[in-house]
Write a protein that holds these residues in place. Structure first.
Motif, PDB file in Angstrom:
ATOM      1  N   GLU A 106       0.835  -1.195   0.000  1.00 54.96           N
ATOM      2  CA  GLU A 106       0.000   0.000   0.000  1.00 54.96           C
ATOM      3  C   GLU A 106       0.872   1.247   0.000  1.00 54.96           C
ATOM      4  O   GLU A 106       0.636   2.195  -0.724  1.00 54.96           O
ATOM      5  CB  GLU A 106      -0.875  -0.060   1.241  1.00 54.96           C
ATOM      6  CG  GLU A 106      -1.828   1.056   1.431  1.00 54.96           C
ATOM      7  CD  GLU A 106      -2.408   0.998   2.837  1.00 54.96           C
ATOM      8  OE1 GLU A 106      -3.206   1.855   3.134  1.00 54.96           O
ATOM      9  OE2 GLU A 106      -2.034   0.093   3.615  1.00 54.96           O
ATOM     10  N   VAL A 134      -5.287  -5.087   0.099  1.00 55.67           N
ATOM     11  CA  VAL A 134      -4.719  -4.086   1.003  1.00 55.67           C
ATOM     12  C   VAL A 134      -5.079  -4.520   2.416  1.00 55.67           C
ATOM     13  O   VAL A 134      -6.203  -4.337   2.855  1.00 55.67           O
ATOM     14  CB  VAL A 134      -5.273  -2.666   0.718  1.00 55.67           C
ATOM     15  CG1 VAL A 134      -4.618  -1.649   1.651  1.00 55.67           C
ATOM     16  CG2 VAL A 134      -5.056  -2.275  -0.731  1.00 55.67           C
ATOM     17  N   CYS A 173      -8.960   1.984  -3.261  1.00 53.58           N
ATOM     18  CA  CYS A 173      -8.194   2.506  -2.121  1.00 53.58           C
ATOM     19  C   CYS A 173      -7.935   3.997  -2.319  1.00 53.58           C
ATOM     20  O   CYS A 173      -7.663   4.434  -3.435  1.00 53.58           O
ATOM     21  CB  CYS A 173      -6.877   1.746  -1.993  1.00 53.58           C
ATOM     22  SG  CYS A 173      -5.872   2.286  -0.596  1.00 53.58           S
ATOM     23  N   THR A 174      -8.012   4.741  -1.239  1.00 49.98           N
ATOM     24  CA  THR A 174      -7.694   6.171  -1.285  1.00 49.98           C
ATOM     25  C   THR A 174      -6.350   6.430  -1.973  1.00 49.98           C
ATOM     26  O   THR A 174      -6.204   7.396  -2.711  1.00 49.98           O
ATOM     27  CB  THR A 174      -7.598   6.716   0.160  1.00 49.98           C
ATOM     28  OG1 THR A 174      -8.774   6.344   0.869  1.00 49.98           O
ATOM     29  CG2 THR A 174      -7.423   8.216   0.187  1.00 49.98           C
ATOM     30  N   PHE A 209     -11.121   1.828   2.863  1.00 51.55           N
ATOM     31  CA  PHE A 209     -10.785   1.747   4.296  1.00 51.55           C
ATOM     32  C   PHE A 209     -12.013   1.715   5.192  1.00 51.55           C
ATOM     33  O   PHE A 209     -11.897   1.384   6.362  1.00 51.55           O
ATOM     34  CB  PHE A 209      -9.860   2.910   4.692  1.00 51.55           C
ATOM     35  CG  PHE A 209     -10.505   4.261   4.617  1.00 51.55           C
ATOM     36  CD1 PHE A 209     -11.173   4.777   5.716  1.00 51.55           C
ATOM     37  CD2 PHE A 209     -10.469   5.011   3.454  1.00 51.55           C
ATOM     38  CE1 PHE A 209     -11.775   6.023   5.661  1.00 51.55           C
ATOM     39  CE2 PHE A 209     -11.067   6.250   3.377  1.00 51.55           C
ATOM     40  CZ  PHE A 209     -11.727   6.756   4.481  1.00 51.55           C
ATOM     41  N   TYR A 240      -7.450   5.191   9.011  1.00 56.15           N
ATOM     42  CA  TYR A 240      -7.034   5.863   7.776  1.00 56.15           C
ATOM     43  C   TYR A 240      -7.000   7.386   7.892  1.00 56.15           C
ATOM     44  O   TYR A 240      -6.689   8.058   6.928  1.00 56.15           O
ATOM     45  CB  TYR A 240      -7.942   5.447   6.618  1.00 56.15           C
ATOM     46  CG  TYR A 240      -7.166   4.784   5.480  1.00 56.15           C
ATOM     47  CD1 TYR A 240      -6.222   3.818   5.743  1.00 56.15           C
ATOM     48  CD2 TYR A 240      -7.378   5.151   4.151  1.00 56.15           C
ATOM     49  CE1 TYR A 240      -5.512   3.206   4.725  1.00 56.15           C
ATOM     50  CE2 TYR A 240      -6.686   4.549   3.132  1.00 56.15           C
ATOM     51  CZ  TYR A 240      -5.748   3.581   3.420  1.00 56.15           C
ATOM     52  OH  TYR A 240      -5.047   2.979   2.408  1.00 56.15           O
TER      53      TYR A 240
END
Ligand SMILES: Nc1nc2c(c(=O)[nH]1)N[C@H]1C(S)=C(S)[C@@H](COP(=O)(O)O)O[C@H]1N2
Ligand SMILES: [Mo]
Length: 418
Positions: free
Chosen positions: A25, A63, A134-135, A229, A250
């Motif tokens: 990640e 992740v 994912c961010t 997340f 997160y």
């Protein structure tokens, strides 16, 4: 398993599987534009839907925090961790001045078990499509058909709630507080769902099968509108609190814990690619359809001017000529894309005839392609961006990468001799 997933894999080899092993990640966060899925070389292909609509459960880009990774546990260790359908329990308690009429606790045998969740599913279960994004990773991790019970229907078992402002939740983390990966939502996000939108789910099936341990099973939270997340894997604990603050893991490292999914377009492969000058060049990618929807995807191609990388405030942006890319239409035959036995009519967001009510669908992946005009030999830069349903071109309206990685990507295209 959906047989079409295997069949299609032969055509389009798992974007995610290949890089999952290599990608941490943090590494991806740091170098998102440099790391890209591997795809077959971009050559002319029929403009039909030719990729799997669903990602196999084991081929999502993973992740996961924790050592050992919760999904590496097997046998007795998995059972002891409550990570088998027989041993899984969900505890729900209140804290900090919030109260609930009935707590659900392992200790006094009141925790929700897997058969109890499936029973709720018989009445309240929903099938819905959602891609994980994912961010901090600049491509969608995979797309699933999930089945779960809205969290609000699970909370009914707790009776009257007072002074609850927020819902905190986490999953198995090796009994080590440092490994806890937790998330949170406002109570209103759990209980009130705007008409036509999806609530957060306590999910127990993925692509028509039990959620495997590697994807966070047996039970995972899935929050449709959020980055990955919020979708806590190996879910075991919910705490209703009077605290109003987000407590998400997160929120560390400047991530925005309340960011809704952004709409953004990504290349399948951001690496430079070389083509002959006499063949049509087809470039493909995905777009995440986030909270603001997706109107279209467009690309800008220019001869590579050399020199330093294009700055975000370079005047060339204002002169750019953007051309529309094609968005792949809905699959002609949903029975080939959905797991056996699941009719599109049962899937959230589809009408009574089994057609999606909006396309591309919110929270899912749109596939785009662009056929470049015949080009003189030389070196080119290609950029791609989404335009959301409000007319904002990526990375607007929220360019902050810590709220979702939506920088406009650049791919170098080298055109050689015929
Ligand atoms: N328990 C737990 N849940 C978790 C995580 C984690 O490390 N532990 N990672 C989160 C993050 S940051 C993302 S992007 C998604 C990734 O989901 P996937 O591994 O199924 O692709 O899971 C989320 N849920
Ligand atoms: Mo993430």
């Amino acid at each position: 398993m959906n047989p079409s997933i295997t069949r299609r894999k032969a055509i389009y080899l798992g974007v995610t599987g290949a890089i999952a092993a290599a990608a941490s990640e943090a590494a991806m966060g740091a170098a998102a534009t440099a790391v890209a899925p591997t795809t077959p070389p971009a050559v002319a292909a029929p403009a039909a839907f030719c990729r799997p609509f669903l990602t196999h459960a084991r081929e999502f880009t993973d992740v996961s925090r924790g050592h050992p990774a919760p999904h590496s546990l097997t046998g007795d260790a998995a059972a002891k961790a409550g990570l088998t359908p027989e041993t899984w329990r969900l505890e729900i308690e209140a804290e900090d001045g919030a109260t609930i009429e009935k707590s659900l606790r392992r200790a006094d045998n009141t925790a929700l078990d897997f058969p109890g969740l499936l029973k709720l599913g018989e009445k309240h279960g929903v099938h819905f499509l959602k891609a994980m994004q994912c961010t901090n990773i600049a491509f969608p991790l995979g797309q699933g058909l999930w089945e779960g019970v809205p969290l609000r229907d699970v909370l009914r078992a707790c009776g009257v709630l007072t002074e609850v402002r927020r819902v905190y939740y986490w999953g198995f983390h090796n009994d080590d507080p440092k490994q806890m990966f937790r998330s949170s939502m406002a109570l209103n996000q759990v209980l009130d769902t705007p008409p036509g939108m999806l609530p957060p789910f306590v999910a127990y099936r993925l692509n028509g099968e039990p959620i495997p341990l590697v994807r966070g099973g047996p039970v995972r939270m899935v929050v449709p509108w959020a980055h990955g997340f919020k979708s806590i894997k190996w879910l075991q604990k919910i705490v209703l609190t009077n605290k109003f603050q987000a407590n998400d893991t997160y929120a560390d490292n400047k991530n925005d814990p309340e960011s809704f999914l952004k709409t953004a377009a990504y290349f399948d492969d951001t690496r430079p690619a070389t083509f002959k000058s006499d063949v049509p060049i087809e470039i493909r990618g995905t777009a995440m359809v986030g909270w603001p929807g997706l109107d279209h995807v467009e690309y800008w191609l220019r001869p590579d001017p050399g020199g330093p990388p294009l700055a975000d405030n370079d005047p060339a942006w204002a002169q750019a000529k953007w051309n529309p890319a094609a968005i792949e239409p809905p699959p002609a035959d949903w029975s080939r894309e959905l797991p056996p036995g699941v009719s599109p009519k049962e899937v959230w967001g589809f009408d009574a005839n089994g057609h999606p009510k909006e396309w591309p669908m919110r929270y899912s992946i749109a596939h785009w392609s662009a056929i470049l005009p015949s080009l003189m030999p030389g070196r080119y830069e290609m950029r791609v961006r989404s335009v959301d349903a409000n007319g904002f071109a990526q990375p607007e309206p929220r360019p902050n990468p810590r709220a979702g990685r939506n920088r406009v990507q650049n791919k170098v295209i080298v055109v050689g001799l015929p």
